[in-house]
Write a protein that holds these residues in place. Structure first.
Motif, short mmCIF file in Angstrom:
data_model
loop_
_atom_site.label_atom_id
_atom_site.label_comp_id
_atom_site.label_asym_id
_atom_site.label_seq_id
_atom_site.Cartn_x
_atom_site.Cartn_y
_atom_site.Cartn_z
N GLU A 205 0.83 -1.21 0.00
CA GLU A 205 0.00 0.00 0.00
C GLU A 205 0.86 1.26 0.00
O GLU A 205 0.53 2.26 -0.62
N GLY A 206 1.98 1.22 0.70
CA GLY A 206 2.88 2.37 0.75
C GLY A 206 3.45 2.67 -0.63
O GLY A 206 3.44 3.82 -1.09
N LEU A 207 3.90 1.63 -1.34
CA LEU A 207 4.45 1.83 -2.68
C LEU A 207 3.37 2.31 -3.65
O LEU A 207 3.63 3.16 -4.51
N ALA A 208 2.14 1.79 -3.49
CA ALA A 208 1.04 2.23 -4.36
C ALA A 208 0.71 3.70 -4.10
O ALA A 208 0.48 4.48 -5.04
N ALA A 209 0.70 4.11 -2.83
CA ALA A 209 0.41 5.51 -2.50
C ALA A 209 1.49 6.43 -3.08
O ALA A 209 1.19 7.49 -3.64
N ILE A 210 2.74 6.00 -2.97
CA ILE A 210 3.85 6.81 -3.50
C ILE A 210 3.75 6.94 -5.02
O ILE A 210 3.94 8.01 -5.58
N LYS A 211 3.38 5.85 -5.68
CA LYS A 211 3.21 5.89 -7.14
C LYS A 211 2.08 6.85 -7.51
O LYS A 211 2.21 7.68 -8.41
#
Lengths: 381, 381
Positions: free
Chosen positions: A290-296
């Motif tokens: 979820e963190g990587l998706a939010a950053i993207k």
């Protein structure tokens, strides 16, 4: 301490305020402010009591840390009153010793420079951390001397930690070097774990509660998940001011080369890597995904540009995960960082982090380094 | 290629020699030299054939890398003919493409500057690597223009790689960024391992044989053990010249802040982390213990100041271990470094590195990055 008393100008304006530079680079400066106050405050170790002559009034010495993002121009001025001399460093002088030493004339010059600015609050943790934008106030400065200088410098960012605990000050001190610790499970249970418990019990983590309940630093919140939040880390200093910059301008912003975000677990009680077990795997996987998706979606930075890792020892003992851009190598050396992708695989093996000897570096002169040094001395064969 | 032909001056003096800067910082510069030669040399991929008109003579284009330790003064001159423009980098241009592009006038200026120096051999691998001290030769320069300049600059150190393979050039290129790879065991066996085998089979590791048999770089040898050698790594550029500085002066030398040593396994066939098994534990323990003891006895640096680690992916596929001072953070980020103390513990678990997904970063534009990119494209769900 009230919010007003934590404004940098309020502290700088105290009659007896002294300032010393801890570290000054081309881009950043960290200053130690020492001042005395009559204000009643809990005796939590960050203030030094002193009884004065008049009427038995107890005054206290308060120390604060002021972290500035500066232009190279400032370096000479701000570095003119160092807390440790080169000689001290060569002698391996313990950092805490010289906190109160200062050169009055250099201190006065730095103070009068800083007082020419107004400080506008941009973010506030509700506890000791607050963030400001400092702008030159033309009316305040002596036009003859400073008008040109100030107009050339413009605004800068300020982080204020007030009051600052001895630990926070120690971390901000110029480095006396590090020492590599090979922590066996026995050492951990007999020495490190009890130390961690005293830190947790001291109540120094109350600012985390404000964050995970999204009472503070809302403007830094990237994702609010049931189990964790993802925030802009305050070490990402080049980030556009989150309170005033529309989020659509964050996408592909040039500052993403310094990308630094933080995932904070909502559940308390997981103090560090050693506490992790297989039951935490879903939380770790969720934070990473979820963190990587939010950053993207917010910054446009792909997952293959971001390392996701945790620190052992961590800076604070409430479980959190670091997301940094590959180009940004702050704090990711192999003797401190543990990739979450590795941690997840290791947790599938029984009691992996409870049975391991873990090698990590500690700053010399910090509390844990002293405690472990004494423990090893005592347990020498 | 003969040793004489590998002297920097011999290469610089070829009629058609062109020079381009790859990277230039305040302290270091890496230059790419391109020249044509009639000399017969094995066709090992580092030379580009070209048929000329006269008498069907085949001339070859040779590329070499020249790495200089410089003073800031040189930066502007040496950086005046970059191999990649800022625009190229922003476009993500693949590094190899512009190797032969150059600005003739800037190239000529750099050449005439370099030719004012004499190059004295300080160390030689017996293969493509050699090391020089460059000294200004007053008689050679035009006294009117350069006497003052040269006397102010003095000597500098030079590493020459000639001939340089495409891989060596690619590694020296300005970075186009990195990509994080999550290498599953399947990916390793189907894609990475076959690539490693082609590199090993290409014979590019012959310089290692000279090192471990102590035929070359004797002056850099710190320890010769039955199973491994410990050497001064060539990346430790501030080390006093090993051929001419008495060993007793190495003890507590100021350059030990940059300490970088290398342990090289004598046995061949261990290409990387993935090949390690529990049978290698004694070798790893020996390297760590004996290497740290040698460093202590020669340099006076304690074991708790040194991290001992290996790279995955490594720079070359013959097993070796890095010893660096904690202050020297070159190449030790968590997505590349693996502490030997951790590796030893992991090898006690069955097939640990054969069954793991390993996350690591690769430079964009390198051979392995292209191969893995193609593999992932082909195996996309």
């Amino acid at each position: 301490m009230t919010a007003a008393a934590r404004n940098p100008l309020a502290i700088l304006s105290r009659e007896d305020c002294k300032v010393q530079s801890l570290t000054v680079s081309d881009q950043h400066a960290t200053l130690l402010l020492t001042s005395r106050t009559d204000e009643k405050a809990p005796d939590d170790g960050d203030e030094i009591s002193a009884t004065t002559d008049d009427q038995n009034t107890t005054t206290k010495t308060t120390q604060s840390l002021l972290k500035l993002t500066i232009v190279p121009f400032h370096k000479q001025l701000l570095g003119s009153n160092p807390v440790l001399s080169q000689e001290d460093i060569e002698k391996g002088q313990v950092a805490e010793r010289n906190c109160l030493r200062h050169d009055p004339s250099a201190s006065d010059k730095i103070l009068s420079f800083l007082k020419q600015y107004t400080f506008q609050l941009s973010s506030d943790s509700g506890e000791e951390y607050s963030y400001y934008t400092a702008s030159p106030e033309k009316g305040k400065s002596d036009p003859k001397d400073n008008e040109d200088m100030l107009s050339g410098i413009g605004k800068f960012d300020v982080e204020l930690i007030s009051p600052a605990t001895p630990n926070q000050i120690s971390r901000a001190m110029p480095s006396l070097g590090h020492v590599l610790i090979e922590e066996t499970p026995k050492m951990y249970f007999e020495c490190t774990k009890p130390y961690i418990q005293t830190v947790v019990d001291s109540g120094s983590l109350s600012w985390i509660k404000n964050l995970v309940e999204v009472k503070k630093e809302k403007e830094r919140l990237l994702l609010n998940h049931d189990d964790f939040i993802i925030n802009i880390d305050t070490k990402w200093r080049s980030h556009p001011p989150p309170l005033t910059t529309p989020r659509e301008e964050w996408m592909n912003h040039p500052s993403t080369v310094d990308l630094y975000c933080l995932g904070i677990c909502k559940q308390s009680g997981i103090t560090c890597l050693r506490d992790l077990t297989s039951e935490h795997i879903p939380m770790l996987k969720g934070m990473m995904k979820e963190g990587l998706a939010a950053i993207k979606s917010i910054y446009g930075v792909d997952h293959d540009q971001i390392r996701v890792f945790i620190h052992y020892q961590p800076q604070f003992y409430h479980f959190h995960v670091h997301f940094t851009r590959l180009e940004n190598e702050v704090g990711c050396s192999v003797e401190r960082g543990h990739l979450v992708s590795d941690v997840i695989q290791n947790l599938l093996l029984e009691d992996y982090y409870k049975k391991r000897t873990i090698t990590y570096k500690l700053k010399k002169g910090t509390a844990l380094e002293s405690i472990i040094g004494a423990y090893l001395e005592e347990h020498r064969d």
